[in-house]
Design an enzyme around this catalytic site. Structure first.
Site, PDB file in Angstrom:
ATOM      1  N   PHE A 175       5.179  -2.506  -5.962  1.00 48.81           N
ATOM      2  CA  PHE A 175       5.849  -1.569  -6.927  1.00 48.81           C
ATOM      3  C   PHE A 175       6.897  -1.273  -6.183  1.00 48.81           C
ATOM      4  O   PHE A 175       7.051  -1.080  -4.932  1.00 48.81           O
ATOM      5  CB  PHE A 175       5.036  -0.432  -7.453  1.00 48.81           C
ATOM      6  N   THR A 195       0.963   9.631  -2.503  1.00 52.08           N
ATOM      7  CA  THR A 195      -0.203   9.703  -3.157  1.00 52.08           C
ATOM      8  C   THR A 195      -1.332   9.763  -2.237  1.00 52.08           C
ATOM      9  O   THR A 195      -2.395  10.513  -2.486  1.00 52.08           O
ATOM     10  CB  THR A 195      -0.484   8.598  -4.056  1.00 52.08           C
ATOM     11  N   SER A 196      -1.516   9.150  -1.250  1.00 49.29           N
ATOM     12  CA  SER A 196      -2.783   9.339  -0.582  1.00 49.29           C
ATOM     13  C   SER A 196      -2.814  10.833   0.061  1.00 49.29           C
ATOM     14  O   SER A 196      -3.835  11.173   0.137  1.00 49.29           O
ATOM     15  CB  SER A 196      -2.289   8.427   0.913  1.00 49.29           C
ATOM     16  N   HIS A 248      -6.874   2.497  -6.179  1.00 46.26           N
ATOM     17  CA  HIS A 248      -6.035   2.054  -5.000  1.00 46.26           C
ATOM     18  C   HIS A 248      -6.933   2.316  -3.706  1.00 46.26           C
ATOM     19  O   HIS A 248      -7.715   3.212  -3.663  1.00 46.26           O
ATOM     20  CB  HIS A 248      -4.916   2.843  -4.932  1.00 46.26           C
ATOM     21  N   THR A 283      -2.522  -0.333  -9.352  1.00 47.18           N
ATOM     22  CA  THR A 283      -1.664  -1.156  -8.520  1.00 47.18           C
ATOM     23  C   THR A 283      -1.637  -2.754  -8.752  1.00 47.18           C
ATOM     24  O   THR A 283      -0.709  -3.245  -8.866  1.00 47.18           O
ATOM     25  CB  THR A 283      -1.672  -0.855  -7.218  1.00 47.18           C
ATOM     26  N   TYR A 295       1.439  33.877  14.744  1.00 48.27           N
ATOM     27  CA  TYR A 295       2.829  33.454  14.807  1.00 48.27           C
ATOM     28  C   TYR A 295       3.603  33.141  13.399  1.00 48.27           C
ATOM     29  O   TYR A 295       4.819  32.954  13.333  1.00 48.27           O
ATOM     30  CB  TYR A 295       3.046  32.514  15.862  1.00 48.27           C
ATOM     31  N   GLY A 323       4.847  21.514   9.064  1.00 47.43           N
ATOM     32  CA  GLY A 323       6.333  21.022   8.567  1.00 47.43           C
ATOM     33  C   GLY A 323       6.369  20.458   7.665  1.00 47.43           C
ATOM     34  O   GLY A 323       5.477  19.815   6.899  1.00 47.43           O
TER      35      GLY A 323
HETATM   36  C1  LIG Z   1       1.348   3.077  -4.859  1.00 48.43           C
HETATM   37  C2  LIG Z   1       0.044   3.663  -5.245  1.00 48.43           C
HETATM   38  C3  LIG Z   1      -0.842   4.257  -4.476  1.00 48.43           C
HETATM   39  C4  LIG Z   1      -0.313   4.685  -2.967  1.00 48.43           C
HETATM   40  O1  LIG Z   1       0.560   5.325  -2.790  1.00 48.43           O
HETATM   41  P1  LIG Z   1       1.215   6.091  -1.323  1.00 48.43           P
HETATM   42  O2  LIG Z   1       2.034   6.755  -1.990  1.00 48.43           O
HETATM   43  O3  LIG Z   1       1.833   4.795  -0.755  1.00 48.43           O
HETATM   44  O4  LIG Z   1       0.012   6.617  -0.567  1.00 48.43           O
HETATM   45  C5  LIG Z   1      -1.953   4.988  -4.716  1.00 48.43           C
HETATM   46  N1  LIG Z   1      -2.075   4.731  -6.282  1.00 48.43           N
HETATM   47  C6  LIG Z   1      -1.559   3.871  -7.043  1.00 48.43           C
HETATM   48  C7  LIG Z   1      -1.693   3.703  -8.435  1.00 48.43           C
HETATM   49  C8  LIG Z   1      -0.502   3.298  -6.566  1.00 48.43           C
HETATM   50  O5  LIG Z   1       0.611   2.433  -7.428  1.00 48.43           O
END
Ligand SMILES: *Cc1c(COP(=O)(O)O)cnc(C)c1O
Length: 513
Positions: free
Chosen positions: A98, A169-170, A207, A266, A352, A374
């Site tokens: 993508f 997304t992870s 994914h 994906t 802290y 952070g």
């Molecule tokens: C690209 C994609 C992910 C992985 O995304 P990251 O942001 O690289 O972790 C997960 N799920 C779908 C459906 C994706 O297209």
């Protein structure tokens, strides 16, 4: 390698000013000029570099120099050593994976975020960063017509919904999985040891990061289900299959804890039916996360919003504006219906970082909704993108990519040597050479592999593949920000030319007209 004229004299220790305003102006201006040149020329670069592994070691010194190097020399090295090894994701001829979109507004926002450099782990560490994030996530929630349960500004005092920006997304899947794990452990009352009984569900199209997140979150790999999908239902997760899997697990004394539904997979942009899946999950008390990483951006257009129908029943939903909504990497929006379910397992309260506003409970400390402490000021680029372009242009941007993909799809359908393998929903076309002869599918797998190699070796475009329903398929993803219709037409011309070379031009019916 460094030559003498590249080196500047060593300054005295007090003469060293890494944020000298004169240098800043000059270096940033030179950098902007470099970027302008890059974008002007990127179309002519091979999209996929032809360098060999380890190529860079031969071009740059193995140890750093004691002496400072001139900025000009560094930019020369960038041109000489780095550019030839870049895969040009910003090339208008990039149609792989993508795409990762960007825009001048996002670049400006990211530069400003770097300039302010707030670490912004809690409200007090940069109130504007936290508050802009919450505002912008509410804006996007409105654009996606998410139910009010996901808004931080929800009028109801009983509501605890809200959003947070993650890196990827992870991270969103991992954090919601941990929240679901804790909720399931509380529900089943078996203490921490009961984790061995928890089950998480995706489909065979989910994914890979979901399966990885399950490992990190401590799920027993034997209790992570990849529910099979079928081509008859376009590779979407079927509620009946999910129910059967969950019922069998529950009957075996296991505890269904989490379902990952995908809107826009994906491989092929299949859409899992969020509403019916949420209904099934509710029967077993499992958390539902909606992963709309790519296709979520399209849902700013009313004509695509249907794919999120049922999201009002989900526990969390995420999508990545860096994939398709003109924000650059990294930028993933996550909304949860109850942020307390995240802050429970992810919250920390070290001495802290103690402060009045946090203790008063009147603010949200975003470090407690993510993995790290952070965090970048990502809201800035998102806010600048939305304001600079306005919602109408965001929609136009999505529609233009979808139209270009439709155009590509039409061209594929007009060439009898090719077929579209799964229905196109967004701006991804999955296509291949049709099977031929006695060897049928085996022939198609082999020839499509070879065709992809020939296309990418040309350096003129970059596309990638997948295997869906056992078929080796080429993926043509429109969405790189600089892509115009002429690039799509040029890519198709190249693909058909390579097909001529592969199959013999006499097999091209178009040539015989
Ligand atoms: C690209 C994609 C992910 C992985 O995304 P990251 O942001 O690289 O972790 C997960 N799920 C779908 C459906 C994706 O297209």
């Amino acid at each position: 390698m460094g030559s003498l004229d590249e080196n500047l004299p060593l300054p005295s220790i007090h003469g060293f000013k890494p944020l000298d305003l004169g240098d800043l102006r000059e270096q940033v201006h030179q950098t902007v000029d470099f970027i302008m040149d890059y974008y002007k020329n990127v179309e002519s670069f091979p999209v996929l570099p032809s360098v060999q592994p380890g190529y860079l070691r031969g071009l740059l010194p193995a140890t750093p120099s004691d002496k400072p190097t001139t900025f000009d020399a560094i930019l020369r090295d960038l041109r000489r050593a780095i550019l030839p090894g870049l895969t040009h994701w910003t090339s208008p001829n990039f149609f792989a994976y993508f795409p990762a979109t960007l825009s001048s507004a996002a670049l400006a926002g990211d530069l400003l975020a770097s300039a302010f450099n707030p670490v912004a782990f809690n409200w007090l560490s940069s109130p504007a960063a936290t508050e802009l994030e919450s505002l912008v996530l509410d804006w996007l929630a409105h654009l996606l017509r998410l139910p009010s349960r996901f808004l931080s500004s929800s009028a109801s005092t009983a509501a605890h919904g809200g959003g947070v920006l993650h890196t990827t997304t992870s991270e969103a899947i991992l954090c919601t999985l941990v929240a679901a794990r804790e909720a399931a452990l509380r529900r089943c009352g078996g203490g921490a040891a009961a984790i061995s009984r928890l089950v998480a569900y995706g489909s065979d199209q989910t994914h890979s990061t979901f399966f990885k997140a399950c490992r990190i979150a401590g799920f027993d790999p034997a209790h992570v289900r990849s529910v099979p999908t079928r081509s008859e239902s376009e590779f979407s997760l079927e509620p009946a299959s999910l129910r059967a899997a969950m019922a069998a697990d529950a009957a075996a004394g296991l505890v269904p804890a989490y379902v990952c539904a995908t809107v826009g997979t994906t491989s092929s942009t299949a859409v899992d039916p969020v509403g019916p899946i949420s209904e099934v999950a509710a029967e077993f008390g499992a958390w539902v996360h909606v992963d709309a990483a790519y296709a979520g951006s399209a849902c700013v257009c009313p004509e695509f919003r249907q794919y999120l129908d049922g999201v009002e029943r989900a526990d969390s939903v995420s999508f990545s504006p860096h994939k398709w909504l003109l924000a650059c990497l990294d930028c993933t929006c996550l909304w949860v219906r109850d942020t307390r379910l995240l802050t429970g397992p992810l919250g920390t309260d070290p001495e802290y970082l103690k402060n009045g506003p946090s203790e008063s409970g009147s603010v949200v400390d975003l470090k407690d909704l993510q993995v790290g402490v952070g965090r970048r000021f990502r809201a800035l680029k998102l806010w600048m993108v939305i304001r600079t372009y306005g919602v109408a242009n965001l929609r136009a941007h999505i529609r233009s990519d979808v139209q270009m993909a439709q155009g590509f799809e039409r061209m594929v359908r007009l060439d009898p040597r090719f077929e579209v393998v799964v229905p196109r929903r967004f701006a991804l076309v999955c296509f291949r050479l049709r099977p031929r002869g006695e060897m049928g599918e085996a022939w198609a797998d082999k020839e499509n592999r070879r065709l992809l190699e020939m296309i990418n070796e040309s350096g003129r475009v970059y596309i990638t593949h997948t295997v869906v329903g056992g078929k080796y398929v080429l993926r043509f993803a429109v969405g790189s920000t600089l892509t115009e219709e002429r690039h799509v037409a040029g890519a198709w011309e190249l693909i058909t030319k390579k097909a001529d070379e592969l199959l013999g031009a006499e097999n091209n019916p178009a040539r015989n007209i």
